[in-house]
Design a protein around this motif. Structure first.
Motif, PDB file in Angstrom:
ATOM      1  N   ALA A  15       0.827  -1.205   0.000  1.00 16.64           N
ATOM      2  CA  ALA A  15       0.000   0.000   0.000  1.00 16.64           C
ATOM      3  C   ALA A  15       0.858   1.250   0.000  1.00 16.64           C
ATOM      4  O   ALA A  15       0.553   2.231  -0.705  1.00 16.64           O
ATOM      5  N   LEU A  16       1.926   1.222   0.814  1.00 18.42           N
ATOM      6  CA  LEU A  16       2.812   2.389   0.855  1.00 18.42           C
ATOM      7  C   LEU A  16       3.487   2.620  -0.487  1.00 18.42           C
ATOM      8  O   LEU A  16       3.630   3.765  -0.945  1.00 18.42           O
ATOM      9  N   ASN A  17       3.888   1.504  -1.134  1.00 25.09           N
ATOM     10  CA  ASN A  17       4.511   1.650  -2.458  1.00 25.09           C
ATOM     11  C   ASN A  17       3.537   2.228  -3.481  1.00 25.09           C
ATOM     12  O   ASN A  17       3.885   3.067  -4.312  1.00 25.09           O
ATOM     13  N   GLN A  18       2.270   1.756  -3.420  1.00 27.07           N
ATOM     14  CA  GLN A  18       1.262   2.288  -4.342  1.00 27.07           C
ATOM     15  C   GLN A  18       0.962   3.757  -4.072  1.00 27.07           C
ATOM     16  O   GLN A  18       0.816   4.556  -5.000  1.00 27.07           O
ATOM     17  N   LEU A  19       0.860   4.094  -2.772  1.00 26.89           N
ATOM     18  CA  LEU A  19       0.622   5.499  -2.432  1.00 26.89           C
ATOM     19  C   LEU A  19       1.788   6.371  -2.866  1.00 26.89           C
ATOM     20  O   LEU A  19       1.592   7.493  -3.351  1.00 26.89           O
ATOM     21  N   THR A  20       3.011   5.833  -2.680  1.00 32.41           N
ATOM     22  CA  THR A  20       4.184   6.595  -3.107  1.00 32.41           C
ATOM     23  C   THR A  20       4.182   6.805  -4.619  1.00 32.41           C
ATOM     24  O   THR A  20       4.470   7.896  -5.122  1.00 32.41           O
ATOM     25  N   ALA A  21       3.826   5.727  -5.351  1.00 30.24           N
ATOM     26  CA  ALA A  21       3.781   5.833  -6.812  1.00 30.24           C
ATOM     27  C   ALA A  21       2.714   6.827  -7.249  1.00 30.24           C
ATOM     28  O   ALA A  21       2.920   7.650  -8.157  1.00 30.24           O
ATOM     29  N   LEU A  22       1.530   6.769  -6.606  1.00 33.63           N
ATOM     30  CA  LEU A  22       0.471   7.710  -6.933  1.00 33.63           C
ATOM     31  C   LEU A  22       0.864   9.146  -6.609  1.00 33.63           C
ATOM     32  O   LEU A  22       0.580  10.068  -7.368  1.00 33.63           O
ATOM     33  N   ALA A  23       1.525   9.310  -5.439  1.00 35.89           N
ATOM     34  CA  ALA A  23       1.948  10.652  -5.048  1.00 35.89           C
ATOM     35  C   ALA A  23       2.954  11.204  -6.040  1.00 35.89           C
ATOM     36  O   ALA A  23       2.881  12.376  -6.440  1.00 35.89           O
ATOM     37  N   VAL A  24       3.903  10.344  -6.449  1.00 33.96           N
ATOM     38  CA  VAL A  24       4.903  10.799  -7.418  1.00 33.96           C
ATOM     39  C   VAL A  24       4.239  11.133  -8.749  1.00 33.96           C
ATOM     40  O   VAL A  24       4.519  12.163  -9.376  1.00 33.96           O
ATOM     41  N   SER A  29       2.138  15.379 -12.209  1.00 30.97           N
ATOM     42  CA  SER A  29       1.041  15.920 -13.002  1.00 30.97           C
ATOM     43  C   SER A  29       0.676  17.329 -12.535  1.00 30.97           C
ATOM     44  O   SER A  29       0.396  18.213 -13.347  1.00 30.97           O
ATOM     45  N   VAL A  30       0.666  17.517 -11.210  1.00 29.91           N
ATOM     46  CA  VAL A  30       0.346  18.839 -10.673  1.00 29.91           C
ATOM     47  C   VAL A  30       1.402  19.854 -11.077  1.00 29.91           C
ATOM     48  O   VAL A  30       1.086  20.971 -11.503  1.00 29.91           O
ATOM     49  N   ILE A  35       3.055  24.287 -14.522  1.00 27.93           N
ATOM     50  CA  ILE A  35       3.964  24.820 -15.547  1.00 27.93           C
ATOM     51  C   ILE A  35       3.194  25.134 -16.833  1.00 27.93           C
ATOM     52  O   ILE A  35       3.400  26.175 -17.474  1.00 27.93           O
ATOM     53  N   LEU A  36       2.276  24.209 -17.210  1.00 23.56           N
ATOM     54  CA  LEU A  36       1.492  24.415 -18.421  1.00 23.56           C
ATOM     55  C   LEU A  36       0.596  25.642 -18.311  1.00 23.56           C
ATOM     56  O   LEU A  36       0.466  26.417 -19.262  1.00 23.56           O
ATOM     57  N   LEU A  37       0.000  25.854 -17.144  1.00 28.08           N
ATOM     58  CA  LEU A  37      -0.843  27.027 -16.943  1.00 28.08           C
ATOM     59  C   LEU A  37      -0.030  28.316 -17.030  1.00 28.08           C
ATOM     60  O   LEU A  37      -0.470  29.296 -17.642  1.00 28.08           O
ATOM     61  N   ILE A  38       1.154  28.302 -16.413  1.00 27.76           N
ATOM     62  CA  ILE A  38       1.998  29.503 -16.448  1.00 27.76           C
ATOM     63  C   ILE A  38       2.450  29.807 -17.868  1.00 27.76           C
ATOM     64  O   ILE A  38       2.355  30.952 -18.348  1.00 27.76           O
ATOM     65  N   VAL A  39       2.932  28.753 -18.562  1.00 34.34           N
ATOM     66  CA  VAL A  39       3.395  28.951 -19.938  1.00 34.34           C
ATOM     67  C   VAL A  39       2.241  29.380 -20.842  1.00 34.34           C
ATOM     68  O   VAL A  39       2.375  30.278 -21.680  1.00 34.34           O
ATOM     69  N   GLY A  40       1.067  28.725 -20.667  1.00 35.21           N
ATOM     70  CA  GLY A  40      -0.091  29.075 -21.483  1.00 35.21           C
ATOM     71  C   GLY A  40      -0.551  30.503 -21.238  1.00 35.21           C
ATOM     72  O   GLY A  40      -0.902  31.217 -22.180  1.00 35.21           O
ATOM     73  N   TRP A  41      -0.549  30.910 -19.968  1.00 31.04           N
ATOM     74  CA  TRP A  41      -0.961  32.275 -19.642  1.00 31.04           C
ATOM     75  C   TRP A  41      -0.012  33.297 -20.257  1.00 31.04           C
ATOM     76  O   TRP A  41      -0.443  34.311 -20.825  1.00 31.04           O
ATOM     77  N   MET A  42       1.300  33.029 -20.146  1.00 24.67           N
ATOM     78  CA  MET A  42       2.284  33.939 -20.729  1.00 24.67           C
ATOM     79  C   MET A  42       2.167  33.973 -22.252  1.00 24.67           C
ATOM     80  O   MET A  42       2.254  35.040 -22.872  1.00 24.67           O
ATOM     81  N   LEU A  43       1.973  32.774 -22.858  1.00 20.71           N
ATOM     82  CA  LEU A  43       1.850  32.713 -24.319  1.00 20.71           C
ATOM     83  C   LEU A  43       0.600  33.447 -24.784  1.00 20.71           C
ATOM     84  O   LEU A  43       0.640  34.182 -25.782  1.00 20.71           O
ATOM     85  N   ALA A  44      -0.530  33.251 -24.076  1.00 23.76           N
ATOM     86  CA  ALA A  44      -1.765  33.930 -24.452  1.00 23.76           C
ATOM     87  C   ALA A  44      -1.609  35.435 -24.353  1.00 23.76           C
ATOM     88  O   ALA A  44      -2.072  36.185 -25.226  1.00 23.76           O
ATOM     89  N   ARG A  45      -0.963  35.877 -23.293  1.00 23.83           N
ATOM     90  CA  ARG A  45      -0.762  37.319 -23.117  1.00 23.83           C
ATOM     91  C   ARG A  45       0.161  37.878 -24.196  1.00 23.83           C
ATOM     92  O   ARG A  45      -0.103  38.952 -24.745  1.00 23.83           O
ATOM     93  N   LEU A  46       1.223  37.144 -24.513  1.00 21.92           N
ATOM     94  CA  LEU A  46       2.186  37.614 -25.512  1.00 21.92           C
ATOM     95  C   LEU A  46       1.549  37.666 -26.899  1.00 21.92           C
ATOM     96  O   LEU A  46       1.679  38.664 -27.621  1.00 21.92           O
ATOM     97  N   GLY A  87      -6.624  17.012 -19.191  1.00 21.71           N
ATOM     98  CA  GLY A  87      -6.152  15.763 -19.770  1.00 21.71           C
ATOM     99  C   GLY A  87      -4.961  15.190 -19.040  1.00 21.71           C
ATOM    100  O   GLY A  87      -4.744  13.969 -19.038  1.00 21.71           O
ATOM    101  N   GLN A  88      -4.157  16.033 -18.395  1.00 23.33           N
ATOM    102  CA  GLN A  88      -3.015  15.567 -17.617  1.00 23.33           C
ATOM    103  C   GLN A  88      -3.451  14.712 -16.426  1.00 23.33           C
ATOM    104  O   GLN A  88      -2.697  13.865 -15.949  1.00 23.33           O
ATOM    105  N   PHE A  89      -4.653  14.916 -15.924  1.00 20.09           N
ATOM    106  CA  PHE A  89      -5.158  14.180 -14.781  1.00 20.09           C
ATOM    107  C   PHE A  89      -6.088  13.037 -15.193  1.00 20.09           C
ATOM    108  O   PHE A  89      -6.812  12.494 -14.366  1.00 20.09           O
ATOM    109  N   GLY A  90      -6.084  12.691 -16.463  1.00 21.75           N
ATOM    110  CA  GLY A  90      -6.871  11.559 -16.925  1.00 21.75           C
ATOM    111  C   GLY A  90      -8.318  11.861 -17.229  1.00 21.75           C
ATOM    112  O   GLY A  90      -9.109  10.944 -17.461  1.00 21.75           O
ATOM    113  N   VAL A  91      -8.686  13.122 -17.234  1.00 27.08           N
ATOM    114  CA  VAL A  91     -10.068  13.487 -17.537  1.00 27.08           C
ATOM    115  C   VAL A  91     -10.293  13.366 -19.045  1.00 27.08           C
ATOM    116  O   VAL A  91      -9.452  13.755 -19.850  1.00 27.08           O
ATOM    117  N   GLN A  92     -11.443  12.760 -19.402  1.00 24.04           N
ATOM    118  CA  GLN A  92     -11.773  12.606 -20.811  1.00 24.04           C
ATOM    119  C   GLN A  92     -12.152  13.969 -21.401  1.00 24.04           C
ATOM    120  O   GLN A  92     -13.242  14.481 -21.191  1.00 24.04           O
TER     121      GLN A  92
END
Length: 269
Positions: A15-24, A29-30, A35-46, A87-92
């Motif tokens: 269980a600890l190994n699975q939790l560690t894998a999920l956390a990693v 993903s977070v 990073i994607l939000l920051i880059v996207g925001w900067m790109l949109a503004r530019l 999509g990074q979090f597995g959402v369809q």
């Protein structure tokens, strides 16, 4: 007891190994989403700023229109970035895109009149049949243009009243712009008795018009007979004047021509 303890320890480690894998996995993903939000925001503004500056360089393009296109690009990019992050979090994301499309269709139907005004506003800002400070006449509204917006146009009537006209009623009708051309033709009508010396009247009227500095020398002013009735002859005085002083010149010349003819004993009909 030792067997059960071993199983418990093994299950806990698993269980600890699975939790560690999920956390990693989700921590990456977070971090990636951030990073994607920051880059996207900067790109949109530019890109939106670049589009605003590029559109603003074109002659005749209103700054309101440039800002509108820039905002559309900016929010469009941010929407794509948001869907990619999900999509990074597995959402369809397919269902999300479909939902956004359906929502956009519903909003478009609900705001059909508003969107029609926006489309008309864009066409008015692009083609520029009217500009700020110009006096326009349409079948629906008349007045001096104060501001052209995406939804409506502000005008000031001849009586000094404030008038807000939806862009849709300005785009789908003929527009007569009284201020666009630098010169305007004026034709004044004067009626005199049939026994009047027409040559004298024409010389007097032409002299009054030609002495006015606001009257254009080319095309030259003209005075001619326009109608003949049983008791009167109608004359037309035609001249060109600058649009900026057209109304003032018309009023002054009417008074001067009337006073000149009366001073010569000519009876007006």
């Amino acid at each position: 007891m030792d067997f059960e303890s071993s199983n418990f320890i093994a299950a806990t480690r698993t269980a600890l190994n699975q939790l560690t894998a999920l956390a990693v996995h989700y921590s990456l993903s977070v971090i990636g989403a951030i990073i994607l939000l920051i880059v996207g925001w900067m790109l949109a503004r530019l890109l939106s700023r670049w589009l605003y500056e590029a559109v603003s360089r074109f002659d005749g393009v209103d700054l309101t229109l440039a800002q509108f296109f820039a905002n559309v690009l900016r929010y469009g990019i941010m929407t794509l970035v948001f869907v990619t992050v999900l999509g990074q979090f597995g959402v369809q994301t397919t269902s999300i895109v479909a939902a956004l499309g359906a929502a956009g269709l519903a909003i478009g139907l609900a705001l059909q009149g508003t969107l029609q005004n926006i489309a008309a506003g864009i066409m008015l800002l692009v083609l520029r049949p009217l500009r700020v400070g110009e006096y326009i006449v349409t079948p629906a509204v008349n007045g001096t243009v104060m501001e052209v917006g995406l939804f409506a146009t502000e005008l000031k009537t001849a009586e000094g009243l404030y008038l807000l006209a939806p862009n849709s009623i300005l785009w789908n009708v003929p527009i007569t712009n009284h201020s666009r051309r630098p010169q305007r033709l004026q034709e004044l009508t004067i009626a005199v008795a049939n026994d009047t010396d027409l040559d004298l009247v024409k010389r007097l009227l032409l002299g009054v018009v030609e002495r006015d500095e606001r009257v254009e020398k080319s095309p030259a002013p003209r005075v001619f007979s326009d109608d003949l009735a049983a008791d009167k002859t109608t004359l037309k005085v035609a001249y060109w004047a600058k649009t900026a002083v057209w109304t003032e010149a018309r009023r002054d010349l009417i008074d001067r021509m009337r006073n000149t003819l009366i001073g010569q004993g000519i009876v007006l009909k």
